[in-house]
Design an enzyme around this catalytic site. Structure first.
Site, PDB file in Angstrom:
ATOM      1  CB  SER A  47      -0.761   0.091   1.098  1.00  0.00           C
ATOM      2  OG  SER A  47      -1.337  -1.292   1.709  1.00  0.00           O
ATOM      3  CE1 TYR A 136      -1.043  -5.621   4.216  1.00  0.00           C
ATOM      4  CE2 TYR A 136      -0.488  -5.147   1.789  1.00  0.00           C
ATOM      5  CZ  TYR A 136      -0.945  -4.752   3.104  1.00  0.00           C
ATOM      6  OH  TYR A 136      -1.087  -3.301   3.306  1.00  0.00           O
ATOM      7  CE  LYS A 164       2.093  -5.332   5.112  1.00  0.00           C
ATOM      8  NZ  LYS A 164       1.580  -4.674   6.079  1.00  0.00           N
ATOM      9  CG  ASP A 190       4.478   1.131  11.247  1.00  0.00           C
ATOM     10  OD1 ASP A 190       4.140   0.210  10.752  1.00  0.00           O
ATOM     11  OD2 ASP A 190       5.011   2.190  10.086  1.00  0.00           O
ATOM     12  CD  GLU A 191      -0.199   2.914  13.912  1.00  0.00           C
ATOM     13  OE1 GLU A 191       0.761   2.352  13.380  1.00  0.00           O
ATOM     14  OE2 GLU A 191      -1.454   3.494  13.098  1.00  0.00           O
ATOM     15  CB  SER A 207       4.527   3.184   5.818  1.00  0.00           C
ATOM     16  OG  SER A 207       3.660   3.697   7.038  1.00  0.00           O
TER      17      SER A 207
HETATM   18  C1  HMN Z   1       2.136  -1.651   2.859  1.00  0.00           C
HETATM   19  O1  HMN Z   1       1.603  -2.758   2.419  1.00  0.00           O
HETATM   20  O2  HMN Z   1       2.720  -0.820   2.094  1.00  0.00           O
HETATM   21  C2  HMN Z   1       2.412  -1.539   4.503  1.00  0.00           C
HETATM   22  O3  HMN Z   1       2.953  -2.401   4.965  1.00  0.00           O
HETATM   23  C3  HMN Z   1       0.900  -1.352   5.094  1.00  0.00           C
HETATM   24  C4  HMN Z   1       1.332  -1.046   6.706  1.00  0.00           C
HETATM   25  O4  HMN Z   1       0.778  -2.098   7.385  1.00  0.00           O
HETATM   26  C5  HMN Z   1       1.116   0.341   6.822  1.00  0.00           C
HETATM   27  N1  HMN Z   1      -0.240   0.306   6.771  1.00  0.00           N
HETATM   28  C6  HMN Z   1      -0.900   1.189   6.022  1.00  0.00           C
HETATM   29  O5  HMN Z   1      -0.231   2.247   5.295  1.00  0.00           O
HETATM   30  C7  HMN Z   1      -2.653   1.102   5.955  1.00  0.00           C
HETATM   31  C8  HMN Z   1       1.416   0.680   8.318  1.00  0.00           C
HETATM   32  O6  HMN Z   1       2.762   0.848   8.237  1.00  0.00           O
HETATM   33  C9  HMN Z   1       0.653   2.037   8.658  1.00  0.00           C
HETATM   34  O7  HMN Z   1       1.176   3.033   7.546  1.00  0.00           O
HETATM   35  C10 HMN Z   1       1.361   2.679   9.778  1.00  0.00           C
HETATM   36  O8  HMN Z   1       1.228   1.663  10.812  1.00  0.00           O
HETATM   37  C11 HMN Z   1       0.690   3.890  10.229  1.00  0.00           C
HETATM   38  O9  HMN Z   1      -0.605   3.834  10.804  1.00  0.00           O
END
Ligand code: HMN
Length: 294
Positions: A47, A136, A164, A190-191, A207
């Protein structure tokens, strides 16, 4: 599958005004992740890579660039999934030939597929691709919920080696960990890294590791060493940052933060229809950088 464990950045991709990939900028982000954020791997085509707005050839181009820049320095996982099984197979074969360590595929979305259909999608995919696959799961964006017994059914296929897990359901995570001790589970939010590590995940994919990799590693290591309060203090700092990023717009803000961290070659726009950072968001990103990342 020990080789896939660790802290993995979901790779951000900078785009030019015309929607093409800013290759130089992308290469900088990859190097920055490896050298400055010290991450163990890259999740390419997620994403965060704005993947679901791209055409097949652009997805391949990004797989090429990431492999060419990262070589064998870090783990490389190619996200190939979507709603087109035949494209997923082609992309999976493509990334496998390039030497990607594993593929990953989002649960097919938009249509309300039954679990049987979802399972067939994964089994068809791994039958045609000579690689390991990480499911995923991101129910908030796909609407697809998978329970423990269904994960076990997927894991009956020995090429499907893990998930994941991008959800805030810690009851499900705890049940899944206990039920599937030998499969890989990557934390997706991540949070919520600390509670995920306490539940013995094998790694994390996200991300914000693109810009906050060092702090996130501390959370992982402190938690694994049982130093929970110290880990929580770092998660608190991290979440001040993540909250500010989310309030200001997730991907545009991370791209601005990357620029402030020295990845500044060319345009760092989003792929339309996603909006790029406005001047106000750019200004706020600078404040976020000064407050939490300097
Ligand atoms: C991806 O598919 O690129 C990411 O791994 C998705 C990842 O789980 C992120 N989820 C989304 O962006 C929806 C998280 O890293 C997220 O950006 C972060 O926890 C902030 O909410």
């Amino acid at each position: 599958n020990e080789d896939l464990k660790g802290l993995i950045s979901a790779l951000l991709v900078p785009f030019n005004e015309d929607g093409t990939v800013n290759e130089k900028g992308l290469r900088q982000i990859i190097r920055h992740n490896i050298e400055k954020m010290k991450i163990d791997g890259l999740y390419v085509g997620g994403s965060s890579g704005e993947n679901f707005m791209l055409e097949k050839e652009t997805k391949k181009q990004i797989f090429d660039i990431a492999k060419d820049e990262a070589k064998d320095e870090v783990i490389l996982i190619a996200q190939v999934g979507g709603t087109n099984l035949y494209e997923a197979i082609e992309l999976g074969q493509y990334a496998t030939e390039l030497g990607y360590d594993a593929i990953s595929a989002v649960t097919p979305f938009y249509y309300k597929f039954s679990f049987e259909e979802v399972k067939n999608y994964y089994f068809d995919l791994v039958e045609k691709v000579d690689n390991r696959l990480i499911v995923y799961s991101i129910p908030a964006l796909t609407g697809v919920e998978i329970g423990v017994s269904q994960f076990k059914e997927l894991f009956e296929n020995e090429k499907i080696i893990g998930v994941k897990f991008t959800a805030a359901d810690f009851f499900l995570l705890e049940r899944l960990r206990k039920a599937c001790p030998d499969h890989l589970i990557f934390s997706g939010f991540d949070e919520m890294l600390l509670p995920a590590v306490i539940n013995n995940v094998d790694g994390a994919i996200g991300s914000t590791y693109n810009v906050n990799g060092l702090r996130s590693r501390k959370i992982f290591e402190l938690a694994q060493a049982g130093k929970i309060q110290e880990a929580l203090a770092v998660q608190n700092e991290t979440n001040d940052l993540i909250e500010a990023i989310l309030d200001n717009g997730l991907y545009p803000t991370i791209k601005q933060l990357l620029k402030l961290q020295g990845c500044n070659e060319g345009a760092f726009l989003s792929r339309k229809p996603m909006a790029s950072a406005t001047q106000e968001q750019i200004n706020r990103s600078k404040e976020i950088y000064d407050a939490y990342l300097k």
